[in-house]
Design a protein around this motif. Sequence first.
Motif, mmCIF file in Angstrom:
data_model
loop_
_atom_site.group_PDB
_atom_site.id
_atom_site.type_symbol
_atom_site.label_atom_id
_atom_site.label_comp_id
_atom_site.label_asym_id
_atom_site.label_seq_id
_atom_site.Cartn_x
_atom_site.Cartn_y
_atom_site.Cartn_z
ATOM 1 N N ASN A 1 0.852 -1.186 0.000
ATOM 2 C CA ASN A 1 0.000 0.000 0.000
ATOM 3 C C ASN A 1 0.891 1.241 0.000
ATOM 4 O OD1 ASN A 1 -2.528 1.443 0.256
ATOM 5 N ND2 ASN A 1 -1.955 1.873 2.351
ATOM 6 N N ALA A 2 0.485 2.274 -0.743
ATOM 7 C CA ALA A 2 1.215 3.538 -0.749
ATOM 8 C C ALA A 2 0.221 4.687 -0.625
ATOM 9 C CB ALA A 2 2.024 3.696 -2.033
ATOM 10 N N VAL A 3 0.556 5.647 0.235
ATOM 11 C CA VAL A 3 -0.225 6.884 0.348
ATOM 12 C C VAL A 3 0.540 7.945 -0.427
ATOM 13 C CG1 VAL A 3 -1.262 8.576 1.892
ATOM 14 C CG2 VAL A 3 -1.000 6.194 2.650
ATOM 15 N N SER A 40 7.325 4.009 2.469
ATOM 16 C CA SER A 40 7.797 5.057 3.375
ATOM 17 C C SER A 40 7.485 6.449 2.847
ATOM 18 C CB SER A 40 9.307 4.934 3.564
ATOM 19 O OG SER A 40 9.970 5.308 2.366
ATOM 20 N N ARG A 41 7.557 7.416 3.766
ATOM 21 C CA ARG A 41 7.332 8.806 3.401
ATOM 22 C C ARG A 41 8.301 9.253 2.307
ATOM 23 N NH1 ARG A 41 8.619 14.105 3.496
ATOM 24 N NH2 ARG A 41 6.987 15.526 4.188
ATOM 25 N N THR A 42 9.581 8.948 2.511
ATOM 26 C CA THR A 42 10.583 9.400 1.545
ATOM 27 C C THR A 42 10.310 8.829 0.165
ATOM 28 O OG1 THR A 42 12.081 9.107 3.408
ATOM 29 C CG2 THR A 42 13.048 9.845 1.356
ATOM 30 N N SER A 43 9.919 7.556 0.129
ATOM 31 C CA SER A 43 9.660 6.909 -1.155
ATOM 32 C C SER A 43 8.519 7.582 -1.900
ATOM 33 C CB SER A 43 9.343 5.419 -0.944
ATOM 34 O OG SER A 43 10.458 4.746 -0.425
ATOM 35 N N VAL A 44 7.414 7.848 -1.206
ATOM 36 C CA VAL A 44 6.259 8.419 -1.909
ATOM 37 C C VAL A 44 6.477 9.895 -2.230
ATOM 38 C CG1 VAL A 44 4.633 6.737 -0.972
ATOM 39 C CG2 VAL A 44 4.960 8.906 0.217
ATOM 40 N N PHE A 45 7.164 10.634 -1.334
ATOM 41 C CA PHE A 45 7.358 12.057 -1.605
ATOM 42 C C PHE A 45 8.365 12.302 -2.731
ATOM 43 C CE2 PHE A 45 4.784 12.875 2.009
ATOM 44 C CZ PHE A 45 4.343 14.184 1.881
ATOM 45 N N ALA A 46 9.124 11.266 -3.084
ATOM 46 C CA ALA A 46 10.001 11.396 -4.253
ATOM 47 C C ALA A 46 9.183 11.583 -5.531
ATOM 48 C CB ALA A 46 10.882 10.151 -4.378
ATOM 49 N N PHE A 47 7.893 11.196 -5.483
ATOM 50 C CA PHE A 47 7.032 11.314 -6.662
ATOM 51 C C PHE A 47 6.074 12.503 -6.561
ATOM 52 C CE2 PHE A 47 8.067 6.749 -6.333
ATOM 53 C CZ PHE A 47 8.671 6.579 -7.564
ATOM 54 N N LYS A 48 6.268 13.337 -5.559
ATOM 55 C CA LYS A 48 5.363 14.482 -5.377
ATOM 56 C C LYS A 48 5.407 15.404 -6.595
ATOM 57 C CE LYS A 48 4.233 18.281 -2.263
ATOM 58 N NZ LYS A 48 4.522 18.978 -1.000
ATOM 59 N N LEU A 61 6.618 1.982 -7.082
ATOM 60 C CA LEU A 61 6.730 1.862 -5.626
ATOM 61 C C LEU A 61 6.614 0.416 -5.158
ATOM 62 C CD1 LEU A 61 4.536 4.943 -4.685
ATOM 63 C CD2 LEU A 61 6.938 4.639 -4.024
ATOM 64 N N ASN A 62 6.320 -0.485 -6.100
ATOM 65 C CA ASN A 62 6.185 -1.917 -5.798
ATOM 66 C C ASN A 62 5.076 -2.171 -4.781
ATOM 67 O OD1 ASN A 62 6.838 -4.646 -6.107
ATOM 68 N ND2 ASN A 62 8.272 -4.606 -4.380
ATOM 69 N N VAL A 63 3.897 -1.566 -5.023
ATOM 70 C CA VAL A 63 2.747 -1.767 -4.139
ATOM 71 C C VAL A 63 1.553 -2.208 -4.980
ATOM 72 C CG1 VAL A 63 3.506 -0.106 -2.407
ATOM 73 C CG2 VAL A 63 2.097 0.690 -4.317
ATOM 74 N N SER A 64 0.554 -2.787 -4.303
ATOM 75 C CA SER A 64 -0.620 -3.290 -5.026
ATOM 76 C C SER A 64 -1.794 -2.323 -4.989
ATOM 77 C CB SER A 64 -1.053 -4.647 -4.435
ATOM 78 O OG SER A 64 -1.284 -4.516 -3.047
ATOM 79 N N VAL A 65 -1.769 -1.398 -3.998
ATOM 80 C CA VAL A 65 -2.881 -0.457 -3.834
ATOM 81 C C VAL A 65 -2.316 0.935 -3.549
ATOM 82 C CG1 VAL A 65 -4.900 0.137 -2.437
ATOM 83 C CG2 VAL A 65 -4.414 -2.250 -2.939
ATOM 84 N N VAL A 66 -2.945 1.960 -4.125
ATOM 85 C CA VAL A 66 -2.484 3.339 -3.931
ATOM 86 C C VAL A 66 -3.634 4.199 -3.427
ATOM 87 C CG1 VAL A 66 -1.811 5.425 -5.195
ATOM 88 C CG2 VAL A 66 -0.579 3.303 -5.582
ATOM 89 N N LEU A 67 -3.349 5.023 -2.416
ATOM 90 C CA LEU A 67 -4.305 6.014 -1.940
ATOM 91 C C LEU A 67 -3.839 7.386 -2.401
ATOM 92 C CD1 LEU A 67 -6.808 6.609 -0.053
ATOM 93 C CD2 LEU A 67 -5.119 7.205 1.697
ATOM 94 N N GLU A 68 -4.727 8.128 -3.046
ATOM 95 C CA GLU A 68 -4.400 9.494 -3.444
ATOM 96 C C GLU A 68 -5.518 10.412 -2.977
ATOM 97 O OE1 GLU A 68 -4.334 9.911 -7.727
ATOM 98 O OE2 GLU A 68 -5.727 8.229 -7.937
ATOM 99 N N GLY A 69 -5.221 11.711 -2.897
ATOM 100 C CA GLY A 69 -6.258 12.617 -2.411
ATOM 101 C C GLY A 69 -5.905 14.070 -2.627
#
Length: 455
Positions: A1-3, A40-48, A61-69
């Motif tokens: 999962n990635a936020v 992790s925070r660092t991993s997802v914020f690299a794509f901000k 990110l090698n995840v199966s589900v993504v949360l965006e908002g």
Amino acid sequence: NAVLPFVNASADPENEYFSDGITDELIIALGKVEGLHVASRTSVFAFKGLREDVRTLGSRLNVSVVLEGTVRRSGHRLRITVQLTKVTDGRTLWSERYDREVTDVFAIQDEIARTIVATLRSTLLRDLGDAAPVRYTSNIRAYQLYLKGRYWWNGRTQSDIARSIEYFEQAIAEDAGYTLAYTGLADSYALQVDYRGAPVTGGMERAKMMARKALELDETLAEAHTSLAWVTFIYDWEWSAAEREFCRAIDLNPRYSVARQWYAWLLIAMGRTDAALSQGRTALELDPASVSIRRSMGWLHYYARQPEAALEQLRRAVTMNPTAEENHRLLGLAYLQIGMYDEAGAAFRESIANSESTALATAGLGQAAALSGKTAEARGILEELYAVSRERYISPVAFVMLHASLGDGDAAFEWLERAYDDRRGWLAYLRVEPMLDGLRGDPRFSRLLHRMRLA
């Protein structure tokens, strides 16, 4: 999962801290759910800010589900929209819009986390634990000030750290029992010493006091144990006590990458190379997009006398953040280790160009000159450093390294004593620092190792 980083949809760009903060809070909350791996925070914020398809980002990110908002704030009103998407086929698993008061932000975050867990249980992952909310303040103003503090802390420049301290202090003034604000202050004071090459005692004493206050409020907080462990290691030089704190932090939160990253520094300083590299690799697995952890791996290999491996890590760190002065300075040290003096000089010059505190990189430039036989040039750089030191504080470490490279043993030991008196954290690495090898045969070096309890 990635936020993924929530988008600030407010008219005011100043609200960026708020959307980033909500992202952070959800990452932390979901990260505590048993059975759920969260990027992790660092991993997802690299794509901000990247406008890529969610499926592409999820795959990277090698995840199966993504949360965006998105977060839109207007006065006291708040609109948060969220969407949970399956990466493999782009199917929306759940979406919602919340129109509430800003004071409802805690309830919204808890509701989002619970709904995500319930949705994943019913679709993909049956054996998930519960999303148990942990609140460290109910004061919305203190919470917003804390989010601003973390926002600036994540910038990691001298001016950003100074701003973060102001906001953490204001958060504590609003709520004297706000544990996380104390850990934020502790980390900020410690980083301020590192980044400015400033006098140590005031900052580290304040860092230690804040970490202990946080633990008085909540002994189960891994971040607070990590903060206290770092100060105990790098300032108090109490090796066993520091290790106990690091281990306690890791027991409380095995996925807290910073605890493993900083514990690796203690292990390498003690000469426990294999254990240090193992902790460093685990930290990197937990947070692969962290420039700081990637650079830490470079340091570990440098101290382990593995310069080629250090260069590999550091080149990647430079690619990730080309303007981080510490990346270039350490690259220069690794080049010195293998006798590539021209490349070392270029790296140190790049560090100086990107730095607000240039003394250590300037000393590195002098080292490169000294070791390549350009003694007059090295002594010219040394004189420049002495001239600057008459105007403002310069860490003794700069003078130790340059005098050692010039073969000035007596001067190097004089500055080592000053570093000891100033309690420079760099002395923790005395037994493993390659640039001090020319001094190791001197009885004064052995005596210093014994005083540091590193013999």
